[in-house]
Design an enzyme around this catalytic site. Structure first.
Site, short mmCIF file in Angstrom:
data_model
loop_
_atom_site.label_atom_id
_atom_site.label_comp_id
_atom_site.label_asym_id
_atom_site.label_seq_id
_atom_site.Cartn_x
_atom_site.Cartn_y
_atom_site.Cartn_z
CG HIS A 117 -1.75 -1.05 1.55
ND1 HIS A 117 -1.31 -2.18 2.20
CD2 HIS A 117 -3.07 -1.25 1.30
CE1 HIS A 117 -2.33 -3.02 2.34
NE2 HIS A 117 -3.39 -2.48 1.80
CG ASP A 171 1.81 -1.01 3.34
OD1 ASP A 171 1.07 -0.66 4.26
OD2 ASP A 171 1.50 -1.86 2.48
CD GLU A 228 -7.56 -8.50 -0.96
OE1 GLU A 228 -6.61 -7.97 -1.56
OE2 GLU A 228 -7.54 -8.79 0.24
CD GLU A 259 -6.77 -11.82 2.48
OE1 GLU A 259 -6.43 -10.84 1.78
OE2 GLU A 259 -6.76 -11.80 3.71
CG HIS A 319 -10.70 -11.49 2.48
ND1 HIS A 319 -10.31 -10.47 1.65
CD2 HIS A 319 -10.05 -11.29 3.65
CE1 HIS A 319 -9.46 -9.68 2.30
NE2 HIS A 319 -9.28 -10.17 3.52
CG ASP A 327 -4.07 -10.87 -1.07
OD1 ASP A 327 -3.17 -10.83 -1.93
OD2 ASP A 327 -4.47 -9.86 -0.45
CG ASP A 349 -3.08 -9.90 2.87
OD1 ASP A 349 -2.53 -9.50 3.91
OD2 ASP A 349 -4.09 -9.36 2.39
#
Ligand code: XUL
Ligand code: CO
Length: 442
Positions: free
Chosen positions: A104, A107, A235, A271, A274, A299, A342
């Protein structure tokens, strides 16, 4: 770039030593240079390290601050810490032998007092990253913008009821796209952590979704205008931090993209954790995206069966990953996407070495799953079973149904005059589960 001191002095490059090795800092299954079907394993699996977990994660949770204290996080100047942190990150990527990383905007560079200052900070770290990418050959799998941490985004970014916040988010994503392009990012991810609601008492759901669509159209237009060729990825996540997130899962994502004319421009970054939060299996989400030609990237992580939140653990469940790899390979792979970890260390895993153990475990589990999935697909036993199971649609009236050449009237006549009562056939689930185990456990 001048040779800086090592941040992981006790760790050498992680090598492939094969399944028999007793060395915990070696790969047992992931052999980056092994050629499979004309492509190296590195090129098949396209592993990536997530900057936010590996280099910004501190082990903090709602009950206590961080436990992880890295030796390179020293000093008071945020910019020079950010640069040293990035030096450590690239040393890690290189020693681990991953071809990609993801970040990001916030980050890699500290947020400033104004957007202009944040952008200037980012530019400095992007220049630093460029040097490291060139020196190490590590590439950017995808970039993204953090539109969820700052308090301005507490009620959403693109779905914020205040257009001022929308505009700010647009400016931030414009910069993140510029930066992703400058670093040769192969994809760009939209995860809408706060694009959802806490209560419908204060929310106009239809308007918020329309605003989100407008935002994504603007991103598509802007990317086109700068010649950014990377793949856009949505995502999905059902909840957390918001109570209800609009990109709930792949199926609702597809409906959203189609409703708003965005489908040609997006694929999905799926992900694992998720998927399970949405009440699906990982493989279900992959199959749903693949069925629509929208499988983009992964992810790679896992949840905890006993906890109902996003624990972002490294996934060492070979069975789950083998099923996922079967679906990924059957769909023709991930294209410009990859397997991005991730995933974060547990709060008590405080040694820099733990970062290596975590990623080695995740990479080896995926590499083993990749090999098992290839064997499953090559043997064709499951494919043969499926073909047989649906064979009645390949000929005669079944094919007429599939081709939509008959309707209720014709089928009604057929059943009454010729077919009569169907003969039920076993679904053979237990047989298939046992068959799967012969691949996993011999
Ligand atoms: C949060 C999450 C994000 C996205 C990128 O659950 O997965 O880290 O991957 O914003
Ligand atoms: Co993610």
């Amino acid at each position: 770039m001048k040779k800086a001191k090592s941040h992981f002095p006790r760790i050498k490059s992680i090598a492939y030593e094969g399944p028999g090795t007793k060395n915990p800092l070696a790969f047992r299954h992931y052999n980056a240079d092994e050629v499979v079907d004309g492509k190296t394993m590195a090129a098949h699996l396209r592993f990536s390290v997530a900057y936010w977990h590996a280099f910004r994660g501190t082990g903090a949770d709602p009950f206590g601050p961080g436990t992880i204290q890295r030796p390179w996080e020293k000093g008071t100047d945020a910019m020079s810490i950010a640069k040293t942190r990035m030096d450590a990150a690239f040393e890690f990527f290189q020693k681990l032998g991953v071809p990609f990383y993801c970040f990001h905007d916030r980050d890699i560079a500290p947020e400033g007092r104004t957007l202009a200052e944040s952008n200037r900070n980012l530019d400095q770290l992007v220049a630093h990253a460029k040097g490291h990418q060139k020196a190490t050959g590590v590439k950017l799998l995808w970039g993204t913008a953090n539109l969820f941490s700052n308090r301005r985004y507490m009620c959403g970014a693109a779905t914020n009821p205040d257009a001022h916040v929308f505009a700010y988010a647009a400016a931030q994503v414009k910069k993140a796209l510029d930066v992703t392009q400058a670093l040769g990012g192969q994809n760009y991810v939209f995860w809408g952590g706060r694009e959802g609601y806490e209560t419908l008492l204060n929310t106009n759901l239809k308007r918020e979704q329309a605003h989100l669509a407008a935002f994504l159209h603007m991103a598509v237009d802007y990317a086109k205008s700068i010649g950014f060729k990377g793949q856009f990825l949505i995502e999905p996540k059902p909840k957390e931090p918001t109570k209800h997130q609009y990109d709930f899962d792949v199926a609702s994502g597809i409906a959203f993209l189609r409703t708003h004319g965005l489908e040609p421009h997006f694929k999905f970054n799926i992900e694992t954790n998720h998927a399970t939060l949405a009440g699906h299996s990982f493989q279900h989400e992959i199959e749903t995206a693949a069925a629509h030609g929208l499988l983009g990237s992964i992810d790679a992580n896992a949840g905890d069966e006993l906890l109902g939140w996003d624990t972002d653990q490294f996934n060492t469940n070979v069975k789950e990953l083998t099923l996922a790899m079967v679906s990924i390979l059957r769909a023709g792979g991930l294209g410009s996407g990859g397997l991005n970890f991730d995933a974060k260390l547990r709060r008590p895993s405080i040694d820099p070495e733990d970062l290596f153990h975590a990623h080695i475990g995740g990479m080896d589990a995926y590499a083993l799953a990749f090999k098992l999935a290839r064997r499953i697909l090559a043997d064709g036993q499951f494919a043969g079973f499926l073909k047989e199971r649906y064979a009645s649609y390949d000929t005669g009236f079944g094919r007429d149904i599939a081709k939509r050449r008959v309707g209720f009237r014709e089928l009604n006549r057929l059943v009454l005059t010729k077919l009569g009562e169907p003969t039920p056939r076993s679904g053979k689930q237990e047989y298939l589960e046992n068959l799967l185990n012969t691949y996993l456990h011999g």
